[in-house]
Design an enzyme around this catalytic site. Sequence first.
Site, PDB file in Angstrom:
ATOM      1  N   LYS A 160       2.576 -45.040 -37.708  1.00 12.32           N
ATOM      2  CA  LYS A 160       3.368 -45.936 -36.867  1.00 12.32           C
ATOM      3  C   LYS A 160       2.529 -47.149 -36.443  1.00 12.32           C
ATOM      4  O   LYS A 160       1.304 -47.155 -36.621  1.00 12.32           O
ATOM      5  CB  LYS A 160       3.874 -45.146 -35.649  1.00 12.32           C
ATOM      6  CG  LYS A 160       4.817 -43.983 -36.037  1.00 12.32           C
ATOM      7  CD  LYS A 160       5.294 -43.222 -34.807  1.00 12.32           C
ATOM      8  CE  LYS A 160       6.272 -42.113 -35.177  1.00 12.32           C
ATOM      9  NZ  LYS A 160       6.772 -41.377 -33.989  1.00 12.32           N
TER      10      LYS A 160
ATOM     11  N   GLU B 281      14.623 -39.505 -46.313  1.00 10.96           N
ATOM     12  CA  GLU B 281      13.702 -40.550 -45.844  1.00 10.96           C
ATOM     13  C   GLU B 281      12.983 -41.224 -47.020  1.00 10.96           C
ATOM     14  O   GLU B 281      12.803 -42.441 -47.018  1.00 10.96           O
ATOM     15  CB  GLU B 281      12.700 -39.940 -44.856  1.00 10.96           C
ATOM     16  CG  GLU B 281      13.379 -39.535 -43.552  1.00 10.96           C
ATOM     17  CD  GLU B 281      12.526 -38.640 -42.649  1.00 10.96           C
ATOM     18  OE1 GLU B 281      13.029 -38.233 -41.595  1.00 10.96           O
ATOM     19  OE2 GLU B 281      11.354 -38.340 -43.000  1.00 10.96           O
TER      20      GLU B 281
ATOM     21  N   TYR C 261      16.119 -43.118 -37.929  1.00  6.80           N
ATOM     22  CA  TYR C 261      16.217 -42.268 -36.733  1.00  6.80           C
ATOM     23  C   TYR C 261      17.673 -42.014 -36.319  1.00  6.80           C
ATOM     24  O   TYR C 261      17.939 -41.735 -35.147  1.00  6.80           O
ATOM     25  CB  TYR C 261      15.437 -42.911 -35.585  1.00  6.80           C
ATOM     26  CG  TYR C 261      13.936 -42.682 -35.670  1.00  6.80           C
ATOM     27  CD1 TYR C 261      13.400 -41.395 -35.744  1.00  6.80           C
ATOM     28  CD2 TYR C 261      13.044 -43.757 -35.654  1.00  6.80           C
ATOM     29  CE1 TYR C 261      12.030 -41.176 -35.808  1.00  6.80           C
ATOM     30  CE2 TYR C 261      11.669 -43.547 -35.715  1.00  6.80           C
ATOM     31  CZ  TYR C 261      11.165 -42.248 -35.788  1.00  6.80           C
ATOM     32  OH  TYR C 261       9.810 -42.033 -35.837  1.00  6.80           O
TER      33      TYR C 261
ATOM     34  N   ASN D 270       3.002 -41.837 -30.418  1.00  6.05           N
ATOM     35  CA  ASN D 270       2.404 -40.652 -31.062  1.00  6.05           C
ATOM     36  C   ASN D 270       1.951 -40.883 -32.505  1.00  6.05           C
ATOM     37  O   ASN D 270       1.789 -39.957 -33.277  1.00  6.05           O
ATOM     38  CB  ASN D 270       3.321 -39.426 -30.909  1.00  6.05           C
ATOM     39  CG  ASN D 270       4.652 -39.576 -31.617  1.00  6.05           C
ATOM     40  OD1 ASN D 270       4.902 -40.585 -32.266  1.00  6.05           O
ATOM     41  ND2 ASN D 270       5.498 -38.564 -31.509  1.00  6.05           N
TER      42      ASN D 270
ATOM     43  N   ARG E 296      -1.954 -35.664 -33.869  1.00  3.62           N
ATOM     44  CA  ARG E 296      -1.522 -36.106 -32.537  1.00  3.62           C
ATOM     45  C   ARG E 296      -2.415 -35.513 -31.452  1.00  3.62           C
ATOM     46  O   ARG E 296      -2.664 -36.146 -30.419  1.00  3.62           O
ATOM     47  CB  ARG E 296      -0.055 -35.738 -32.315  1.00  3.62           C
ATOM     48  CG  ARG E 296       0.914 -36.628 -33.116  1.00  3.62           C
ATOM     49  CD  ARG E 296       2.306 -36.057 -33.124  1.00  3.62           C
ATOM     50  NE  ARG E 296       3.297 -36.942 -33.739  1.00  3.62           N
ATOM     51  CZ  ARG E 296       4.513 -36.554 -34.096  1.00  3.62           C
ATOM     52  NH1 ARG E 296       4.895 -35.294 -33.902  1.00  3.62           N
ATOM     53  NH2 ARG E 296       5.368 -37.403 -34.637  1.00  3.62           N
TER      54      ARG E 296
ATOM     55  N   HIS F 268       4.637 -40.353 -38.138  1.00  3.06           N
ATOM     56  CA  HIS F 268       5.898 -39.666 -38.428  1.00  3.06           C
ATOM     57  C   HIS F 268       5.703 -38.728 -39.608  1.00  3.06           C
ATOM     58  O   HIS F 268       4.997 -39.068 -40.559  1.00  3.06           O
ATOM     59  CB  HIS F 268       6.997 -40.675 -38.793  1.00  3.06           C
ATOM     60  CG  HIS F 268       8.207 -40.015 -39.386  1.00  3.06           C
ATOM     61  ND1 HIS F 268       9.187 -39.450 -38.599  1.00  3.06           N
ATOM     62  CD2 HIS F 268       8.562 -39.771 -40.674  1.00  3.06           C
ATOM     63  CE1 HIS F 268      10.110 -38.909 -39.392  1.00  3.06           C
ATOM     64  NE2 HIS F 268       9.742 -39.084 -40.651  1.00  3.06           N
TER      65      HIS F 268
HETATM   66  P1  DAT Z   1       9.049 -35.983 -34.407  1.00  5.27           P
HETATM   67  O1  DAT Z   1       8.512 -37.379 -34.560  1.00  5.27           O
HETATM   68  O2  DAT Z   1       7.976 -35.015 -33.996  1.00  5.27           O
HETATM   69  O3  DAT Z   1       9.824 -35.516 -35.617  1.00  5.27           O
HETATM   70  P2  DAT Z   1      11.624 -36.370 -33.107  1.00  5.27           P
HETATM   71  O4  DAT Z   1      12.185 -36.540 -34.484  1.00  5.27           O
HETATM   72  O5  DAT Z   1      12.288 -35.415 -32.196  1.00  5.27           O
HETATM   73  O6  DAT Z   1      10.067 -35.987 -33.181  1.00  5.27           O
HETATM   74  O7  DAT Z   1      11.591 -37.782 -32.388  1.00  5.27           O
HETATM   75  C1  DAT Z   1      11.218 -38.941 -33.090  1.00  5.27           C
HETATM   76  C2  DAT Z   1      10.312 -39.762 -32.238  1.00  5.27           C
HETATM   77  O8  DAT Z   1      10.995 -40.163 -31.061  1.00  5.27           O
HETATM   78  C3  DAT Z   1       9.067 -39.040 -31.729  1.00  5.27           C
HETATM   79  O9  DAT Z   1       8.026 -39.036 -32.677  1.00  5.27           O
HETATM   80  C4  DAT Z   1       8.725 -39.829 -30.529  1.00  5.27           C
HETATM   81  C5  DAT Z   1      10.083 -40.241 -29.980  1.00  5.27           C
HETATM   82  N1  DAT Z   1      10.514 -39.296 -28.929  1.00  5.27           N
HETATM   83  C6  DAT Z   1      10.933 -38.025 -29.096  1.00  5.27           C
HETATM   84  N2  DAT Z   1      11.235 -37.448 -27.937  1.00  5.27           N
HETATM   85  C7  DAT Z   1      10.984 -38.390 -26.990  1.00  5.27           C
HETATM   86  C8  DAT Z   1      11.101 -38.425 -25.577  1.00  5.27           C
HETATM   87  N3  DAT Z   1      11.531 -37.357 -24.886  1.00  5.27           N
HETATM   88  N4  DAT Z   1      10.743 -39.569 -24.947  1.00  5.27           N
HETATM   89  C9  DAT Z   1      10.320 -40.646 -25.642  1.00  5.27           C
HETATM   90  N5  DAT Z   1      10.192 -40.683 -26.969  1.00  5.27           N
HETATM   91  C10 DAT Z   1      10.530 -39.573 -27.636  1.00  5.27           C
HETATM   92 MG    MG Z   2      11.621 -36.161 -36.412  1.00  7.15          MG
END
Ligand code: DAT
Ligand code: MG
Length: 155
Positions: free
Chosen positions: A13, A132, A55, A118, A108, A121
């Site tokens: 990212k 994707e 997303y 974080n 992470r 991805h």
């Molecule tokens: P991941 O990236 O571990 O697959 P995800 O798909 O649930 O997680 O979410 C995508 C991204 O969105 C994640 O890397 C960071 C952001 N995100 C997720 N939950 C969040 C939250 N509660 N507050 C802020 N950003 C969040």
């Molecule tokens: Mg995800």
Amino acid sequence: MAAKQERTFIAIKPDGVQRGLVGDIIKRFEQKGFRLVAMKFPPVIASEDLLKQHYIDLKDRPFYNGLVKYMGSGPVVAMVWEGLNVVKTGRVMLGETNPADSKPGTIRGDFCIEVGRNIIHGSDSVESANKEISLWFKPEELVSYQSCAFSWIYE
Ligand code: DAT
Ligand code: MG
């Protein structure tokens, strides 16, 4: 053989790129034994359309707009990695979504602090990996070759 050709989409990212972590992250996937199938070079600033699509499952979450803005705020390094169980193992290598819950030794866990920054991805299932990969790459951008280390990595 097919199982050893599973593929996942990994993206460093904008914060990971800005913080100079590209080499460290690629190194972890390389040294594990996964094969680099594709990487966008130079790094690309992803369009809002692409990021919204990427997303789409999170579109109703309160952080969705901020997430799309952050992901488009600088270049990302988009990659495809291949190997046995690479989707699941890739997620283990990333750590938990929230870096605070990520163990030391994970990407992470070692390199970041907040969920909204974080740094990396990784696809969460083979199905989303395929989606994707086709969103970010054209088929001709994916390279097939056998690593010379293949028979030293797999039985
Ligand atoms: P991941 O990236 O571990 O697959 P995800 O798909 O649930 O997680 O979410 C995508 C991204 O969105 C994640 O890397 C960071 C952001 N995100 C997720 N939950 C969040 C939250 N509660 N507050 C802020 N950003 C969040
Ligand atoms: Mg995800």
